[in-house]
Design an enzyme around this catalytic site. Structure first.
Site, short mmCIF file in Angstrom:
data_model
loop_
_atom_site.label_atom_id
_atom_site.label_comp_id
_atom_site.label_asym_id
_atom_site.label_seq_id
_atom_site.Cartn_x
_atom_site.Cartn_y
_atom_site.Cartn_z
N ASP A 92 0.91 -1.07 0.10
CA ASP A 92 0.03 -0.07 0.12
C ASP A 92 0.95 1.14 0.11
O ASP A 92 1.99 1.23 0.28
CB ASP A 92 -0.91 0.00 1.12
CG ASP A 92 -0.28 -0.17 2.74
OD1 ASP A 92 0.90 0.36 2.78
OD2 ASP A 92 -0.96 -0.32 3.59
N SER A 93 0.29 2.14 -0.14
CA SER A 93 1.06 3.81 -0.31
C SER A 93 1.42 4.38 0.99
O SER A 93 2.40 5.23 1.05
CB SER A 93 0.27 4.68 -0.96
OG SER A 93 -0.96 5.03 -0.20
N GLY A 95 -0.77 5.75 2.65
CA GLY A 95 -1.51 6.87 2.96
C GLY A 95 -2.57 6.51 4.09
O GLY A 95 -2.87 7.30 5.18
N PHE A 96 -3.11 5.26 4.14
CA PHE A 96 -4.20 4.91 5.21
C PHE A 96 -3.60 5.16 6.54
O PHE A 96 -4.48 5.69 7.43
CB PHE A 96 -4.77 3.71 4.73
CG PHE A 96 -5.90 3.33 5.62
CD1 PHE A 96 -7.21 3.92 5.32
CD2 PHE A 96 -5.79 2.34 6.62
CE1 PHE A 96 -8.18 3.26 6.29
CE2 PHE A 96 -6.74 1.99 7.57
CZ PHE A 96 -8.13 2.54 7.36
N GLN A 189 -11.59 7.30 -5.40
CA GLN A 189 -11.86 7.81 -4.22
C GLN A 189 -13.45 8.48 -4.51
O GLN A 189 -13.92 8.28 -5.75
CB GLN A 189 -11.10 8.71 -3.44
CG GLN A 189 -10.10 8.23 -2.97
CD GLN A 189 -10.47 7.36 -1.61
OE1 GLN A 189 -11.49 7.25 -1.25
NE2 GLN A 189 -9.33 6.50 -1.25
N GLY A 216 -11.63 3.98 0.35
CA GLY A 216 -12.76 4.77 0.79
C GLY A 216 -13.99 4.04 1.28
O GLY A 216 -15.11 4.54 1.55
N ASP A 266 -7.83 -7.82 0.38
CA ASP A 266 -6.80 -7.99 1.54
C ASP A 266 -7.60 -7.59 2.69
O ASP A 266 -8.68 -6.77 2.87
CB ASP A 266 -5.47 -6.93 1.24
CG ASP A 266 -5.97 -5.74 1.86
OD1 ASP A 266 -5.85 -5.13 3.08
OD2 ASP A 266 -6.52 -4.96 1.03
N CYS A 309 -6.60 -28.77 11.50
CA CYS A 309 -7.55 -29.67 11.61
C CYS A 309 -7.18 -30.81 11.24
O CYS A 309 -8.18 -31.93 11.59
CB CYS A 309 -8.50 -29.22 10.14
SG CYS A 309 -9.26 -27.52 10.33
N HIS A 335 -5.34 -22.21 10.10
CA HIS A 335 -6.48 -22.37 9.73
C HIS A 335 -7.28 -21.31 8.98
O HIS A 335 -7.80 -21.63 7.83
CB HIS A 335 -7.48 -22.95 10.91
CG HIS A 335 -8.81 -23.25 10.41
ND1 HIS A 335 -9.18 -24.30 9.56
CD2 HIS A 335 -10.00 -22.32 10.58
CE1 HIS A 335 -10.57 -24.13 9.41
NE2 HIS A 335 -11.02 -23.01 9.98
#
Length: 361
Positions: A92-93, A95-96, A189, A216, A266, A309, A335
């Site tokens: 990712d950049s 930014g978030f 956006q 967004g 993601d 499992c 799992h």
């Protein structure tokens, strides 16, 4: 080295299944990307992530630029070598994460100035610097810097934010070093406003990104409104480029988004839930901490091939989680990641067969 390409092999209504070809291998779509925030998928060996069926990982530019630094990772051979992962990586950049610092950051036309949450050091994240960091990391897929518009926002607030994202996207594209098999995605956006989303797509398509992310969303608007936005955004986007819905990972949300034409996802949900004792299964979620599992001799799922499992019972997993033994989160995470990859595999198979795939409880 392979060129970056996206080939759609099957369609069912709006849903698509295909293959993204990159310098680091192929990605089957629709795909789910486990989140390796700081160069590791929490509680997992890299080779264990491969065994879950993952084709691609996500890395976090913000965290990696602070520790150990993009320059150090580049010196050590790049993120792939650093974490022993030879498949594609999307970063990712940053930014978030920077936007979420609130009091520690300031947004200007130039970029985002912020102070590290670790030591208080000051940084300026610009479109050019974000792109450079991702180049140093050796990212297979680089994301353009954007401003993640908060929800709720007025039309004018969302428009101002969207226009800033467009200008930053232009600068990010100019800064991107084109190499065979590598790609850069722009981020759409516009909040929940159809007019703005359409304008954002029109603006970003001019820069000819290799793929397009929808940002967004999953920020508090709810599933119904998110699906409403996806219904029309997918009609605006180019059909021949991958579409990535950022930060969305609930199984029902994934299925709804795939049916609306989304190819990539993601989320930290499978790993975070695993560390907290929650397992995803075809029959719903299991809170393994619950005392009713203390003497349960059954596995989490009979037909799941993960070590949790095939080798252990719910009773044993309950015991590990209750005593806070580190093996508990490891097995639960393994799992959950296997469940998500199996989910994507089933979705791809149903698209190929031309069948509905609303099989999540």
């Amino acid at each position: 080295m392979s060129k970056f390409s996206f080939t759609i092999h099957s369609n069912y209504k709006k849903a698509r299944s295909g293959v993204i070809t990159t310098a680091h291998g192929k990605i089957r779509t629709p795909t789910f990307m486990p989140v390796g925030t700081r160069g590791t998928v929490k509680a997992m060996l890299t080779e264990s992530v491969v065994e879950t069926g993952a084709d691609i990982l996500l890395g976090n530019t913000y965290h990696l630029m602070l520790q150990p630094s993009a320059e150090r990772i580049a010196y050590l051979g790049g993120l792939h070598k650093f974490m022993n992962w030879d498949k594609p990586i999307l970063t990712d950049s940053g930014g978030f994460q920077v936007m979420s610092l609130s009091k520690l950051r300031k947004i200007t036309e130039e970029g985002v100035s912020f102070r590290s949450h670790i030591n208080g050091n000051k940084y300026m994240l610009t479109p050019e610097y974000s792109t450079e960091i991702q180049y140093l990391l050796g990212s297979t897929i680089t994301m353009a810097l954007d401003e993640c518009t908060p929800y709720p926002s007025t039309f004018e607030e969302a428009k101002t934010s969207m226009n800033l994202t467009t200008r930053w996207a232009n600068r990010s594209r100019d800064a991107f070093v084109k190499r065979e098999g590598y790609a850069q995605f722009g981020i759409i956006q516009g909040s929940v406003y159809k007019e703005l989303r359409e304008q954002s797509v029109k603006d970003l398509v001019k820069f000819d990104f290799d793929g397009y992310a929808i940002g967004g969303l999953a920020v508090g608007e709810g599933q119904e409104l998110m699906f409403k936005v996806l219904d029309y955004v997918s009609d605006f986007l180019p059909q021949n480029k991958p579409r990535y819905l950022m930060g969305v990972g609930k199984p029902a949300d994934i299925i709804g988004a795939v049916s609306r034409g989304i190819d990539m996802f993601d989320c930290v949900i499978p790993t975070r839930s695993g560390r907290n004792g929650q397992a995803f299964t075809k029959y719903g979620t299991v809170n393994i901490r619950n005392s009713k599992y203390a003497e349960d001799k059954a596995p989490l799922e009979y037909d799941c091939k993960c070590p949790a499992c095939t080798n252990y019972t719910k009773a044993y997993l309950h015991h590990l989680v209750r005593i806070r033994e580190i093996l508990g989160p490891m097995l639960m995470t393994w799992h959950n990641l296997t469940y998500f990859q199996n989910l994507m595999s089933r979705i791809r198979a149903y698209i190929k067969l031309g069948k509905d795939f609303d099989f999540v409880n």
